[in-house]
Design a protein around this motif. Structure first.
Motif, PDB file in Angstrom:
ATOM      1  N   SER A   1       0.254   7.451   0.045  1.00 20.47           N
ATOM      2  CA  SER A   1      -0.926   8.275  -0.229  1.00 20.47           C
ATOM      3  C   SER A   1      -2.215   7.487  -0.057  1.00 20.47           C
ATOM      4  O   SER A   1      -3.202   8.014   0.466  1.00 20.47           O
ATOM      5  CB  SER A   1      -0.851   8.887  -1.631  1.00 20.47           C
ATOM      6  OG  SER A   1      -0.814   7.875  -2.615  1.00 20.47           O
ATOM      7  N   SER A   2      -2.236   6.224  -0.449  1.00 20.57           N
ATOM      8  CA  SER A   2      -3.453   5.433  -0.263  1.00 20.57           C
ATOM      9  C   SER A   2      -3.682   5.126   1.217  1.00 20.57           C
ATOM     10  O   SER A   2      -4.824   5.062   1.677  1.00 20.57           O
ATOM     11  CB  SER A   2      -3.416   4.149  -1.084  1.00 20.57           C
ATOM     12  OG  SER A   2      -2.356   3.318  -0.688  1.00 20.57           O
ATOM     13  N   HIS A   3      -2.592   4.974   1.962  1.00 18.52           N
ATOM     14  CA  HIS A   3      -2.711   4.758   3.406  1.00 18.52           C
ATOM     15  C   HIS A   3      -3.303   6.002   4.075  1.00 18.52           C
ATOM     16  O   HIS A   3      -4.189   5.891   4.917  1.00 18.52           O
ATOM     17  CB  HIS A   3      -1.339   4.419   3.998  1.00 18.52           C
ATOM     18  CG  HIS A   3      -1.367   4.134   5.467  1.00 18.52           C
ATOM     19  ND1 HIS A   3      -2.094   3.102   6.020  1.00 18.52           N
ATOM     20  CD2 HIS A   3      -0.760   4.759   6.507  1.00 18.52           C
ATOM     21  CE1 HIS A   3      -1.942   3.111   7.329  1.00 18.52           C
ATOM     22  NE2 HIS A   3      -1.133   4.111   7.649  1.00 18.52           N
TER      23      HIS A   3
ATOM     24  N   GLU B   1      -5.184   8.242   2.650  1.00 17.97           N
ATOM     25  CA  GLU B   1      -6.596   8.337   2.236  1.00 17.97           C
ATOM     26  C   GLU B   1      -7.470   7.399   3.064  1.00 17.97           C
ATOM     27  O   GLU B   1      -8.583   7.758   3.448  1.00 17.97           O
ATOM     28  CB  GLU B   1      -6.746   8.018   0.741  1.00 17.97           C
ATOM     29  CG  GLU B   1      -6.279   9.128  -0.160  1.00 17.97           C
ATOM     30  CD  GLU B   1      -6.955  10.461   0.126  1.00 17.97           C
ATOM     31  OE1 GLU B   1      -8.198  10.496   0.249  1.00 17.97           O
ATOM     32  OE2 GLU B   1      -6.252  11.472   0.229  1.00 17.97           O
ATOM     33  N   GLU B   2      -6.968   6.215   3.347  1.00 20.61           N
ATOM     34  CA  GLU B   2      -7.709   5.268   4.180  1.00 20.61           C
ATOM     35  C   GLU B   2      -7.891   5.818   5.594  1.00 20.61           C
ATOM     36  O   GLU B   2      -8.967   5.701   6.178  1.00 20.61           O
ATOM     37  CB  GLU B   2      -6.981   3.916   4.216  1.00 20.61           C
ATOM     38  CG  GLU B   2      -7.756   2.819   4.871  1.00 20.61           C
ATOM     39  CD  GLU B   2      -9.037   2.449   4.136  1.00 20.61           C
ATOM     40  OE1 GLU B   2     -10.006   2.038   4.814  1.00 20.61           O
ATOM     41  OE2 GLU B   2      -9.091   2.573   2.903  1.00 20.61           O
TER      42      GLU B   2
ATOM     43  N   MET C   1       0.853  -1.172   0.000  1.00 25.94           N
ATOM     44  CA  MET C   1       0.000   0.000   0.000  1.00 25.94           C
ATOM     45  C   MET C   1       0.902   1.240   0.000  1.00 25.94           C
ATOM     46  O   MET C   1       1.814   1.359   0.799  1.00 25.94           O
ATOM     47  CB  MET C   1      -0.889  -0.016   1.250  1.00 25.94           C
ATOM     48  CG  MET C   1      -1.740   1.221   1.402  1.00 25.94           C
ATOM     49  SD  MET C   1      -2.768   1.239   2.891  1.00 25.94           S
ATOM     50  CE  MET C   1      -3.994   0.037   2.458  1.00 25.94           C
ATOM     51  N   SER C   2       0.629   2.144  -0.922  1.00 28.45           N
ATOM     52  CA  SER C   2       1.424   3.358  -0.983  1.00 28.45           C
ATOM     53  C   SER C   2       1.065   4.293   0.169  1.00 28.45           C
ATOM     54  O   SER C   2       0.009   4.158   0.784  1.00 28.45           O
ATOM     55  CB  SER C   2       1.194   4.070  -2.314  1.00 28.45           C
ATOM     56  OG  SER C   2      -0.096   4.640  -2.338  1.00 28.45           O
TER      57      SER C   2
END
Length: 56
Positions: free
Chosen positions: A4-6, A8-9, A1-2
């Motif tokens: 930025s996606s972390h 966002e989560e 998981m990148s």
């Protein structure tokens, strides 16, 4: 998981907690301890989001 996606989560979880706090505050006979715990979790998420955003 990148990263930025972390982040966002984490933001999604923060918004969910925010909604739960609002619902609990509007509910008659709401539990103040439960609301305080939700707010504490929300603050921890916010701090984690800020820490990751600054470090990125």
């Amino acid at each position: 998981m990148s990263l930025s996606s972390h982040v966002e989560e984490l933001k999604k979880k923060h918004q969910t907690l925010s909604d739960q706090v609002e619902d609990a505050q509007r509910a008659p006979g709401s539990n103040d301890l439960e609301i305080a715990e939700l707010k504490k979790q929300k603050l921890k998420l916010k701090e984690e989001i800020e820490r990751l955003s600054v470090g990125a």
